[in-house]
Design an enzyme around this catalytic site. Structure first.
Site, PDB file in Angstrom:
ATOM      1  CE1 TYR A  74      -4.122   1.940   0.631  1.00 16.47           C
ATOM      2  CE2 TYR A  74      -2.532   3.412   1.661  1.00 16.47           C
ATOM      3  CZ  TYR A  74      -3.787   3.196   1.135  1.00 16.47           C
ATOM      4  OH  TYR A  74      -4.701   4.212   1.084  1.00 16.47           O
ATOM      5  CG  PHE A 126      -8.153  17.429 -24.264  1.00 11.96           C
ATOM      6  CD1 PHE A 126      -8.345  16.906 -25.537  1.00 11.96           C
ATOM      7  CD2 PHE A 126      -8.411  16.610 -23.175  1.00 11.96           C
ATOM      8  CE1 PHE A 126      -8.761  15.596 -25.720  1.00 11.96           C
ATOM      9  CE2 PHE A 126      -8.820  15.295 -23.349  1.00 11.96           C
ATOM     10  CZ  PHE A 126      -8.996  14.788 -24.622  1.00 11.96           C
ATOM     11  CB  THR A 127     -12.985  17.085 -23.693  1.00 11.99           C
ATOM     12  OG1 THR A 127     -12.071  15.987 -23.653  1.00 11.99           O
ATOM     13  CG2 THR A 127     -13.423  17.308 -25.138  1.00 11.99           C
ATOM     14  CG  ASP A 217      -2.286  17.771 -21.924  1.00  6.66           C
ATOM     15  OD1 ASP A 217      -1.678  16.674 -21.966  1.00  6.66           O
ATOM     16  OD2 ASP A 217      -3.513  17.857 -22.011  1.00  6.66           O
ATOM     17  CE  LYS A 260      -4.544  10.177 -24.330  1.00  7.81           C
ATOM     18  NZ  LYS A 260      -5.339  10.271 -23.108  1.00  7.81           N
ATOM     19  NE  ARG A 384     -12.879  14.806 -29.502  1.00  6.21           N
ATOM     20  CZ  ARG A 384     -12.740  14.372 -28.237  1.00  6.21           C
ATOM     21  NH1 ARG A 384     -11.555  14.042 -27.775  1.00  6.21           N
ATOM     22  NH2 ARG A 384     -13.775  14.296 -27.435  1.00  6.21           N
ATOM     23  CG  PHE A 450     -17.528  14.074 -26.037  1.00  4.55           C
ATOM     24  CD1 PHE A 450     -17.281  15.217 -25.283  1.00  4.55           C
ATOM     25  CD2 PHE A 450     -16.656  13.006 -25.911  1.00  4.55           C
ATOM     26  CE1 PHE A 450     -16.193  15.281 -24.430  1.00  4.55           C
ATOM     27  CE2 PHE A 450     -15.560  13.058 -25.065  1.00  4.55           C
ATOM     28  CZ  PHE A 450     -15.338  14.207 -24.316  1.00  4.55           C
TER      29      PHE A 450
HETATM   30  N1  F0G Z   1      -4.921  15.688 -22.271  1.00  3.70           N
HETATM   31  C1  F0G Z   1      -4.978  15.284 -23.544  1.00  3.70           C
HETATM   32  C2  F0G Z   1      -4.294  16.086 -24.609  1.00  3.70           C
HETATM   33  C3  F0G Z   1      -5.673  14.118 -23.884  1.00  3.70           C
HETATM   34  O1  F0G Z   1      -5.730  13.736 -25.167  1.00  3.70           O
HETATM   35  C4  F0G Z   1      -6.307  13.373 -22.863  1.00  3.70           C
HETATM   36  C5  F0G Z   1      -7.092  12.192 -23.180  1.00  3.70           C
HETATM   37  C6  F0G Z   1      -6.235  13.829 -21.541  1.00  3.70           C
HETATM   38  C7  F0G Z   1      -5.520  14.991 -21.282  1.00  3.70           C
HETATM   39  C8  F0G Z   1      -6.920  13.110 -20.411  1.00  3.70           C
HETATM   40  O2  F0G Z   1      -6.292  11.912 -20.143  1.00  3.70           O
HETATM   41  O3  F0G Z   1      -8.011  10.161 -20.683  1.00  3.70           O
HETATM   42  O4  F0G Z   1      -5.972   9.642 -19.324  1.00  3.70           O
HETATM   43  O5  F0G Z   1      -7.804  11.003 -18.374  1.00  3.70           O
HETATM   44  N2  F0G Z   1      -7.427  11.899 -24.335  1.00  3.70           N
HETATM   45  C9  F0G Z   1      -8.130  10.712 -24.757  1.00  3.70           C
HETATM   46  C10 F0G Z   1      -8.379  10.821 -26.243  1.00  3.70           C
HETATM   47  C11 F0G Z   1      -9.360  10.400 -23.989  1.00  3.70           C
HETATM   48  O6  F0G Z   1      -9.028   9.917 -26.775  1.00  3.70           O
HETATM   49  O7  F0G Z   1      -7.901  11.767 -26.886  1.00  3.70           O
HETATM   50  P1  F0G Z   1      -7.067  10.611 -19.614  1.00  3.70           P
END
Ligand code: F0G
Length: 464
Positions: A74, A126-127, A217, A260, A384, A450
């Protein structure tokens, strides 16, 4: 036809996962069940899954082997020590807080550094990043260069921060009201477009002059480094490992979705040169993620990530990845499918406005195109555009200039023949585009709509 460069895979396959293409009638039925939203399709109904490159990568034999020695303690696990050492060596940050994935790191960062009412400026939203900025009471301001919004502009660094816009913005709101500047390297929503090292350096200098902090990021920072090495004169041919270290030295912290670049299926982290941020984030980590030495991950996940981080900066891997994306892009172009140029590092983005010019923005062209691609080909892609952009504070739809469908390549997963199939079939769909209808919402969730929204097709328009 223009010759498409071939870069053979620097790996061979030792485990396979069967996939199959459902008959068209069944694909139609599954799409209807999913409310015409590709996020709501079941994986078993998908043939080639280009929804995302996030967590969908194939790990190496070395990563699988490392999982067996995961220390599941842990507190204070040896696996965390190995992860910390990898991040210190490869990214160059002293302090590391692991999280379950990227948005966990975004959450800790936003809560640590934003005072409600403050701004965060960045190179396109970014979303999840903007959602966490807003949940922490912050206001996002876009300061990306104008060419990012033009799918046909071939500038090499369309992810760059517009330094004039940033300077004017800081002057307008006052430096003390800017929580930090967030630079996405590269910019996912603009088509995976990179930021040059020169621009990152100037952004960092500008921020330092004003006493404003800079965050990267770094979800796909290695892809950004590889595009710098291919496109920026002073860095041509330099090892990506060296370029990545140089990028990281220019920012105060990095928020990373490790799903990624690092070839793992789950994981993320916040890393920083700033001891105070680390302490704040570690404290929030125990509330939201888990103890600060595992951050919501199993010891075996920390191990796979520690190894993946060292693999990701080996030039042959990243070289092949960029070549694969460029190959798919060139094949689609040969089929006359309109795509965003230059190609980025993780995906080819189809320009839905140009593909379906008979649809207006309220007919959700990119959402519709993603649905029709699945129906016609069994390939799953992602919208997108206006659906991803969500609503603004006043409740109106945000209307981004880019209305795109993303064909995202998981790392080390699909072969060239898969990509040939994708290009050929989307090419065939393009030739019968005039008969494709738009969609409208029938269910719209409040957060990140989305992911869970449902739609229905509009009547087919008869071309004039
Ligand atoms: N920043 C970027 C540029 C991303 O593309 C993503 C995730 C995140 C932050 C958030 O990371 O999903 O590990 O919580 N992108 C995925 C995509 C979901 O399909 O582009 P996460």
């Amino acid at each position: 036809m223009q010759e498409i460069p071939l870069v053979p895979e620097p790996y061979k396959i030792k485990m396979i996962e069967p996939i199959s293409l459902l008959p068209e009638a069944q694909r139609k039925a599954r799409l209807k069940d999913a409310g015409w939203n590709t996020f709501l399709l079941n994986s078993r109904d998908v043939y080639i899954d280009l929804l995302t490159d996030s967590g969908t990568n194939a790990m190496s034999d070395a990563q699988w082997a490392a999982m067996m020695v995961g220390d599941e303690a842990y507190a204070g696990s040896r696996s965390f020590e190995r992860l910390e050492a990898s991040i210190r060596d490869v990214y160059g940050f002293q302090f590391v807080v692991p999280t379950h994935q990227g948005r966990g790191a975004e959450h800790l960062l936003s809560k640590s550094w934003i005072t409600p009412g403050q701004y965060v400026a960045g190179n396109m939203y970014f979303t999840t990043t903007r959602a966490h900025i807003e949940l922490a009471g912050g206001i996002f301001e876009d300061v990306i260069v104008d060419e990012a919004h033009d799918p046909r502009d071939e500038a090499p660094f369309k992810g760059n921060v517009d330094l004039k816009k940033l300077e004017a913005f800081i002057q307008r709101v006052g430096a003390k009201n800017v929580a930090y500047v967030a630079v996405g390297c590269p910019v996912n929503m603009a088509g995976g477009q990179p930021v040059s090292l020169e621009n990152l350096r100037k952004t960092s200098e500008l921020c330092r002059r004003h006493g404003v902090r800079v965050v990267m990021d770094g979800a796909r920072a290695v892809e950004n480094a590889a595009m710098i090495r291919a496109r920026e004169k002073a860095y041509l041919g330099k090892p990506v490992a060296v370029i990545l270290r140089e990028m990281c030295a220019l920012v105060d912290a990095i928020a990373v979705s490790a799903k990624k670049d690092a070839y793992v299926n789950i994981g993320g982290f916040l890393a920083t040169h700033d001891a105070e941020l680390c302490e704040k984030a570690q404290n929030l980590c125990v509330l939201f993620e888990g103890l600060h030495t595992y951050g919501g991950l199993a010891g075996r996940d920390l191990e796979a990530l520690a190894v993946g981080i060292r693999e990701m900066v080996q030039d042959e891997w990243i070289e092949h990845r960029l070549a694969q994306v460029a190959y798919l892009g060139a094949r689609l172009e040969a089929e006359r499918v309109p795509v965003v140029k230059p190609f980025g590092g993780h995906a080819v983005f189809v320009d839905a406005n140009a593909f379906l010019p008979h649809l207006g923005p309220e007919e959700l062209p990119a959402q519709a195109l993603a649905a029709w691609i699945y129906e016609a080909t069994g390939v799953r892609a992602m919208e997108r555009g206006v659906v991803s952009a969500g609503r603004d504070a006043k409740g109106g739809n945000r209307h981004p200039e880019l209305e795109l469908v993303r064909l995202t390549l998981p790392r080390r997963v699909y072969t060239q023949t898969h990509l040939d199939y994708v290009a050929r079939e989307i090419g065939a769909l393009h030739r019968r585009r005039a008969s494709l209808p738009g969609l409208r919402f029938v269910k719209e969730p409040k957060h990140l709509r989305f992911f869970q929204a449902r739609f229905e097709p509009l009547p087919i328009k008869i071309a004039a």
